[in-house]
Each structure stands twice: as C-alpha cells, then as structure tokens.
Design an enzyme around this catalytic site. Structure first.
Site, PDB file in Angstrom:
ATOM      1  N   GLU A 105       0.834  -1.214   0.000  1.00 21.36           N
ATOM      2  CA  GLU A 105       0.000   0.000   0.000  1.00 21.36           C
ATOM      3  C   GLU A 105       0.864   1.258   0.000  1.00 21.36           C
ATOM      4  OE1 GLU A 105      -2.434  -1.445   3.326  1.00 21.36           O
ATOM      5  OE2 GLU A 105      -4.186  -1.060   2.070  1.00 21.36           O
ATOM      6  N   GLU A 125      -3.770  -9.724   3.523  1.00 22.42           N
ATOM      7  CA  GLU A 125      -4.582  -9.462   4.724  1.00 22.42           C
ATOM      8  C   GLU A 125      -5.737 -10.442   4.876  1.00 22.42           C
ATOM      9  OE1 GLU A 125      -3.358  -7.161   2.784  1.00 22.42           O
ATOM     10  OE2 GLU A 125      -2.700  -5.415   3.948  1.00 22.42           O
TER      11      GLU A 125
END
Ligand code: NAD
Length: 703
Positions: A105, A125
C-alpha cells in the site's frame, strides 16, 4: 527511534531508507519516521525525486501484526500514503524481498515502483481475516483493473515481480543493484511532475466495471463457493466495489469502516491466533532455542510403502540425500515407482522442472541392506504397524546406526517408550508422526519418549522445519493428540447415524461448518479397514460401555473399505473419488437403528456440529490436563495443519473458547446425561467453565 527510517541525498535524488529488522514492519516508529523523512525530502531543494527503499532483506513486509486489535496510534497509514501520493516530486518505491500488505500500500502511494526480479508483492490481509486497510482495495483496482485486483485481494497470494510488471504494478524490473537502478530510474523521471501518476486520480481501469455490476455478483458467487464460510474475502469485494461506485475519498472511508468491523471479528482473531500458534509450537519449555542440535546431512527411511515413500520425498525435496530400505526388491521397486510417479505428476502439472525432478530422484537411493543405515544422521522407521516388527527393527538399528544418529519411528499408535527400550540409546529415539500423504501434509507430531534427549527433540524439531513441515511436540499415549481426538469425533459421528442421520447429512453439516471434509468421506479416503483390523484385536466391549457403532464393522465385513474398494460409507464410480450416497448404506443404517430399538429422529445440523466438534474439545481438554500437549494452541495447530480444520475457526480449542467454555461444558454435560460414559466431561473443561476462563488463559504466550 528516528533512525528506523533515515534520509540522505544521493546526487539529485533523496533516498529514504526503512531499517526496522527483520522485515521492516510498519511499526509506529517506522510510520513516524516515514512522515519525517518524506517531509525532509520534499523540503530538500536539491532532491528532484525521492526513492523509498528497505534496508536488509526486504522492502516493507507489512503491518506489525502485534498492533492489530489495539487502537492504532498515529500517524496512520492512510495519512502517510496520502502524503506520498499528493507530493509534488516523483517518489519511487524500490522493492526487493517482499512488499506485502501495508508495504504494498505504501508502494501504491508512490508514483513509480521498480523491483528486482526476485521481489514479490501481495495483499495477504485476507489470510488474517482482514482486508488491506490503507487504500489497497481502492488503489489496486485503479492501477490494474477490477478483476485482477479482486483476485489478489480475495486470495491473498504473492505475485512475483515479472508477473507484477505484466499486471502494471511494477514499472521497471531492475537487474543488478536495486538502489543504483532506482537512482537511475529517478533521474529519468525527475523533471516530470506527478500529476498523471497519482493512482487516486485514475479512472480508466475501473470505468468498465462501473457499467457492469454483474461482475461483482458473479465474483461473490464464486468466492462464496471457494472460501466457504469465510467473511473477509466477501467483505473485500464490498470494498473493491466501493472503489468503483464511490469517489476515491468516500471509497477509502468505506474500506476503513469494513476494516474496523473485520479487525474485531472472531474470524480475524482466529486467523491471527492460528498464525501465532504455529510459531509458538516451536517454543518448548526446557528446550530453549540455543539447545545444541545434531547435524543432519543424510537420512535413511525404513519401509517404502505409503508413508516411507512420502517421507523419503520430503527429505529429497529439502536436498537431503536419503536411503530407503526395503525387505524385497519387489516392494522396493514398487515404492520407488510410486515416488517417481508422484514427481512426474507434479512435473506434468507444470509445478516442478524436469531437471529438479531428476535431482530429487538422484537423492533417493534404494537398498535391501539394513546395514546401509550406518551412514545416516537420522533414521525414520515406517514399516508395518506391528510392535514385534518395530521392536526387532530398533534392536537391529541399535547395532547398525552410527553413534549419535537420531532414531525416529513413524508409528501412529504404538508406545514409543517400548520401542526405545529395545535399544541401548533410548535418548536418541523419538516419534515423527507424519501425516498422509507425507510429501504433502505439513504436520508432524513429534513424539517425545520418557527418555528422549533434549538435543534430540531440538534436532528433530529443527529437521521438521528444514523439511518445510510444521512440528508439534506431543507426549506418548494411544493415538497421540490428533488421532486420539479424532476417535471420539468419529465415534460420535457414527452414533448420529444410529439415531437418525445419514453419512452424507453429517458430512455436509460439517463441511458447511467449514471442515475440508466430513468424517465419513474422510474414513473412506483413509480406509475403513484400518480401524476394523485394530478393533478385531481388542477385547470385546461390555454391553454398557459401547465403544463404537457396530455399523463401522458391518461395512468392512461387506468389503466396503472405502475409496480403494469403490465402496465404503459412500459408493464410488470406478476411477472417481467423488463420494455418492448409496441406498445400500441407508438401508443398513435403518436396519441397525431398528436392531438397537432406536426410534430414528430428525437431527439438526447444529446438533451434528456440537456432538462431533465438542467430542474433539472434550478429549482435547483431557490431553491438555495429562500434559500430552504442551498448550491448547498446539492442539489447534495439529487440527489446522493435519485435519482440514478451518483456519478461520482457529482450531477446536480456540473455537470452544469463542463459544464460551460454560456453554460448551453445559452441552457436554447434557450429552453425558443422554448418551452416557463417553461424554464424561473432562475435569479441566468443567473447572475452566466454572471459573469463567478459557483454554487460551492456560497458554503462556511469549511475545
Ligand atoms: N498410512 C497412513 O495414513 C499413516 C499415517 C501416519 C503413520 N502411519 C504409520 O506409518 C507406518 C507405515 O505405514 P504405511 O501406511 O506406510 O504402511 P505400508 O504397508 O504402506 O508400508 C510399510 C512398508 O514397510 C515395509 N517393511 C515391512 N517390514 C520391513 C522391514 N523390517 N524392513 C524394511 N521394510 C519393511 C513393507 O514392505 C512396506 O512396503 C506405520 O507405522 C503406520 O502406522 C501410517
């Protein structure tokens, strides 16, 4: 604190280096350091572009998992990433090792990404029951399109640099030194500004999905099938859909809301528990990490049947030369042919290079001479499950094996102490209970005998890791941990048949609950005859002490051993492993209920789940109490890695904790009153329930 991220200028480029070993996790100090260094770089007039790079072996491998579930301290990821993205100077992420989760990210907040060929990127995740919570679900679809982004986010697999470049995640692959390459790249983009490179401003890749809502419906349907029962993949789709339907900042908000819901969910707690439990299993009281280990350079496996062959492959896969010993040339040829066939199948699927297969086959030597074990640092016995044969073999190994060799038995039920007693070196004897197929299954129950040396435990645990397995230390008892518990579960599943259920109903209820396979399909796969042969040797059961359903014997007496005979609890079409309901079995079960005078009743799926899963839990509690397992989380690891227990339930003991032990105990006590003897509540379960505690309260987890 501040030196975890540092800034320096190289020529006309500012270099921001993250140095937080071992994996540059995005801890609070790193987040703050990033903010400070980006500010410094933007303020440095001589710097025309900035490079963000990781020190050590990787870029940023993700968030600091230990911070999950706690209130996140500022600065938060979205703040940092927005700062990078909206900066006026080009910022380049230079990636080696892995850029995972929050790491990717951050890279997506940069204007360019370059990587070495071995680098991998991913948003894993979902595997912890979460979703990328710092813009990943909003930026990735804008960068590479909705479908590829959904795949990466809902599956969570890593993508290698080459593939990542094809997808458009990576702009350039750097051969040679990463920093030098990134600096060269920075010079070429230095004058260009950043406007067109801010992912938040891009619309082209999501435009199509905007007019195609069916895409999300179809994707949801596919994920519901693939990730049975798991929330986070579905919630990730919601977040990606928000990227398409909402303005960027609204989408970010939506992503954050969903993240907050997931981070406090039981499923996420279960997956994070599973993640730490596997690591914790290596922690053995009395055997500290600095315990000396014996070098293992060569191995021998005795018996090249179902298990021996798979175990030999595990050694060869890890690059350890292994000699397999058999009693006849036919058995040896057969065993080696199976190994070759297994490798060839992997090559055919494109998952192994032919050269790698040759190399592995080259590491496996067959012999009929037991004396060949004298070369081996570890000997793993995998002969027939008969005490007399094993005793005889270990007496011989004692004479033949070199001093200091680890002597391991793969027995699944026999007393490791009795086997060790045949040798003059019981300290060197240990159980290595591999699971079938041994070249595939990750679990090994490492069985510690009364006299097993600490260094032998440490050596075997380490060896298991070298073989890419998950070792869990257990004590000696019948069936050790996994199988001892599974007996109770299977017994209960069979009793449910007598009371009103059918095998396919029981299996479906448990599969819907999340298990990879129900008990009857599992028994058919493993072979119903194995338990039957053992039972035949046991003393007859007392009338009030029914050990198991007679149905289990009945199907074997009819030759229904399972998949291998095309019939068991199910029937099978020739050449197929798909279990099919069978009228013969239904008739047999109905007749058995009648014979027992049981009036059949409809049985709800909820009862099926409680009766079988709590049977595991109750026995698990006994195992804990007896010290056969070191901790409740070890039992969970055994079930998660060896028995297809759904990771998002955290394992049987964690699951019981989430239900509440008072409730579990109340049900067990109720079953005891209704069913009798086998449901005697484990004293530990009763005690914890009364005290309002959990199994996990017993586990001392080191940080
Ligand atoms: N099959 C499973 O799912 C499983 C799982 C875990 C553990 N185990 C255990 O692993 C062991 C082996 O089981 P398996 O299923 O591979 O059995 P198997 O019958 O497939 O293989 C046993 C092999 O050992 C050979 N053998 C017998 N005596 C020997 C001797 N004295 N010297 C050399 N070779 C000899 C046989 O020729 C045969 O090839 C058993 O102790 C079993 O309980 C089996």
């Amino acid at each position: 604190m501040a030196q975890q991220v540092r800034y320096e200028r190289r020529g006309s480029t500012g270099v921001i280096t993250i140095d937080n070993p071992p994996v540059n996790a995005l801890s609070k100090a790193v987040r703050q350091g990033l903010v400070d260094c980006v500010m410094q770089g933007l303020g440095d007039e001589a710097a025309k572009a900035l490079v963000v790079i990781g020190a050590g072996r990787t870029f940023i491998a993700g968030a600091d998992i230990r911070e999950f579930g706690q209130p996140l301290e500022p600065p938060d990821g979205n703040f940092i990433i927005a700062g990078l993205e909206t900066a006026g100077k080009p910022i380049i992420a230079a990636i080696h090792g892995t850029a995972l989760g929050g790491g990717l990210e951050v890279a997506l907040g940069c204007h360019y990404r370059v990587a070495v060929p071995s680098a991998q990127v991913g948003l894993p995740e979902v595997k912890l029951g979460l979703l990328p919570g710092a813009g990943g679900t909003q930026r990735l679809p804008r960068l590479i399109g909705v479908k590829p982004a959904l795949d990466m986010i809902t599956i969570g697999d890593f993508v290698r640099a080459g593939k990542a470049k094809e997808l458009g995640i990576i702009d350039e692959i750097v051969e040679g030194d990463l920093l030098e390459g990134a600096l060269r790249f920075a010079e070429t983009v230095a004058g260009r500004g950043t406007a067109g490179r801010r992912i938040r401003e891009r619309e082209d890749k999501i435009a199509e999905a905007r007019s195609n809502p069916v895409l999300f419906q179809e994707y949801r349907a596919a994920v519901r099938k693939r990730a049975r029962g798991q929330e986070s993949p579905l919630r990730s789709i919601d977040a990606v859909e928000a990227a398409v339907t909402l303005p960027f900042t609204e989408g970010l908000k939506r992503e954050r809301e969903i993240f907050q819901e997931l981070v406090t969910s039981t499923q996420s707690r279960a997956l994070i528990h599973a993640f730490f439990a596997e690591r914790e299993a290596m922690n053995i009281p009395g055997v500290p990490p600095d315990t000396p280990t014996r070098p293992i350079k060569t191995a021998a496996v005795i018996g090249c049947g179902t298990m021996g062959g798979g175990i030999a492959m595990s050694f060869a896969n890890a690059g350890i030369p292994v000699t397999v010993v058999e009693t006849s040339s036919e058995a040896l040829e057969r065993g080696l042919a199976v190994i070759r066939g297994n490798y060839a199948a992997t090559v055919a699927k494109g998952r192994l290079e032919p050269a790698a297969m040759d190399k592995r086959m080259g590491l496996i030597k067959g012999t009929l001479e037991l004396a060949a074990v004298k070369e081996a640092d570890v000997v793993v016995e995998a002969v027939f499950e008969e005490m007399a044969i094993k005793k005889d073999l270990f007496a011989k190994l004692d004479r033949l094996a070199k001093p200091g060799a680890v002597l391991a038995t793969n027995t699944s039920s026999l007393d490791v102490n009795a086997i060790a007693a045949e040798t003059a070196r019981p300290q060197d004897v240990i159980g290595t209970h591999f699971f079938s197929p041994a070249n595939v299954m990750r679990l090994i129950e490492i069985v510690r005998g009364a006299k097993t040396g600490r260094d032998v435990i440490a050596t075997t645990m380490k060896l298991a890791k070298t073989l890419a397995k998950v070792p869990v230390l257990v004590g000696v008892c019948e069936g050790f941990v996994g199988n001892r518990m599974i007996f109770q579960y299977i017994r209960e599943a069979q009793f449910l048949l007598e009371e009103g259920a059918l095998p396919w109903q029981v299996d479906k209820a448990l599969q819907d609950w999340g298990l990879a396979m129900g008990p009857f399909a599992m028994s058919d796969m493993a072979g119903n005859d194995v338990g039957w042969r053992i039972r035949k040797q046991q003393a007859p059961t007392r009338p009030n002490d029914r050990r198991y359903s007679h149905l289990a014997d009945e199907i074997c007496e009819r030759g229904r051993f399972g998949q291998k005979t095309n019939a068991g609890w199910y029937r099978y079409e020739k050449g197929s492993r798909a279990p099919l309901p069978d009228a013969e079995i239904e008739a047999l079960i109905l007749a058995e209920s009648k014979r027992l005078g049981i009036e059949r009743r409809p049985i709800a799926d909820e009862e099926i789940v409680k009766r079988t899963i709590y049977a595991l839990v109750n026995e698990g509690a006994r195992i804990l109490e007896e010290g056969i397992a070191l901790r409740a989380s070890d039992i969970d690891v055994i079930y998660l890695t060896g028995y297809g227990f759904p990771a998002w339930r955290g394992g049987p003991m964690f699951y019981a904790d989430t239900v509440g032990l008072d409730k579990v105990y109340a049900d067990v006590a109720r079953f005891h009153a209704a069913q009798g003897y086998f449901w005697r509540p484990a004293p530990l379960l009763e005690k914890l329930a009364r005290e309002g505690r959990r199994f996990s309260d017993l586990d001392s987890r080191k940080g």
